[in-house]
Design an enzyme around this catalytic site. Sequence first.
Site, short mmCIF file in Angstrom:
data_model
loop_
_atom_site.label_atom_id
_atom_site.label_comp_id
_atom_site.label_asym_id
_atom_site.label_seq_id
_atom_site.Cartn_x
_atom_site.Cartn_y
_atom_site.Cartn_z
N GLU A 258 1.01 -0.84 0.29
CA GLU A 258 -0.19 -0.13 -0.42
C GLU A 258 0.96 1.37 0.17
O GLU A 258 0.86 2.22 -0.88
CB GLU A 258 -0.49 0.84 1.61
CG GLU A 258 -1.71 1.41 1.24
CD GLU A 258 -2.57 1.80 2.65
OE1 GLU A 258 -2.68 2.24 2.95
OE2 GLU A 258 -2.61 0.32 2.92
N ARG A 284 -1.66 34.02 -17.82
CA ARG A 284 -1.98 35.51 -17.33
C ARG A 284 -0.68 36.36 -16.99
O ARG A 284 0.19 35.61 -16.97
CB ARG A 284 -2.08 34.69 -15.70
CG ARG A 284 -2.79 35.42 -14.60
CD ARG A 284 -3.86 36.48 -13.86
NE ARG A 284 -3.47 37.08 -13.20
CZ ARG A 284 -4.36 38.50 -13.38
NH1 ARG A 284 -4.31 38.93 -14.14
NH2 ARG A 284 -4.75 38.89 -11.86
N GLN A 295 10.17 35.68 -11.33
CA GLN A 295 10.65 34.70 -10.50
C GLN A 295 10.17 33.84 -9.56
O GLN A 295 10.12 33.28 -9.08
CB GLN A 295 12.22 35.05 -9.44
CG GLN A 295 12.84 34.23 -9.10
CD GLN A 295 14.88 34.24 -9.00
OE1 GLN A 295 14.22 35.78 -8.43
NE2 GLN A 295 15.47 33.77 -9.66
#
Length: 394
Positions: A258, A284, A295
């Site tokens: 798991e 954007r 940056q």
Amino acid sequence: MSVSPDHDAGMMSDPSDAQRSLTAAALAFAQKNLDPGTAEREKGDPVKDPAWRALWQKCGDFGLFGLGVPEEYGGAGHDVLTTIMALEAIGQGCRDNGLTLAINGHIWTVLYPILAFGSDAQKKKYVPGLCDGSLVGAHGLTERETGSDAMKMTTTARERDGGFVLNGAKAFVGMGPACDLAIVFAKTDPDKGAWGVSAFLVETSDAGFIRGAADEKMGLRTVPLGPLGFDNCWIPKDRLLGPVGAGMSIFQHTMEWERCFIFSSHVGAMARQLKDCTAYARSRETFGVPIIDHQSVSNRLADMRLRLETSRLLLYRAASLKDKKRPAPLEAAMAKLHISEAFAASSLDAVRIFGGRGYLSADGVERDLRDATAGLIYSGTSDIQRQIIARLLD
């Protein structure tokens, strides 16, 4: 946004044509069948919503549950690496992290333990249904007052009349409120410590089985999670999984698998997340330039890429060891710790990159952050994984 699976990263050699074909098919399947309606499903009740079970059946029909299961039991017989590559593609194509977690939990904590420890009769009875989607599996170990201290469990199984009588309750059981079959751990001899715990295959139709209501939770809202109860629940002896007293050995074996692979689809989610954030940062603009030119934003994208690549390396390394039939307790703990922390960190970065839009629910960016938080807890908390890693240092 349609994307292509990118599995070359993290692999020691190029994917085979068969692996590329399977992952492309898994991605297309997830985009078409599993991703639509994610936001609506989050607001509903997965136990009562018939659409949820229909999605589960589609996964079975596609062959998702049986990717690594031998053909004689209805599976495709793929190796571990190919299986996790396909599950990664599912996570990349489907924004429903709850559903993809449920798929992985079903595979690694139910199917694989039965394959490893089940009798021939048990495998023939349950594995085909777990593969084809007609059965939903759950794994019951944790109790509300025990958490990671599993040996303090109070659920008991007393041998009687050719079987065992279970009494007690399990908590935080993924798929519990919707399961058909559960692997349940109980103390058969409390005086023997770890050797006094056994594992049982419990059918939800068994008299004395109590299905608890689904818990409300912060994230992963599309996967039902809740308690299971047992009130003088009689289980025939032929549904003992493995020998009496082998429960903790079965549990440790299951946890290793798991922890190695339950985040397979979340690695795919990180790949999708990075593509979405990169595309948004390029489109954007602020102060006359795309925000990717700032940056602070580009640094976050770089960190997200680094987390993705290191997560894949750990995931594929664990798969390589398991394909070689080698134990991987250290690799399992490192994979679980790193990928869970990486997904949470990248999800927070994604919200920051999208800004105000990222905080709103409309674009689904914040959903990843809520979903990722759970990964720091389930399958052993990050603190537990660090303890395991420290104990296994040379």
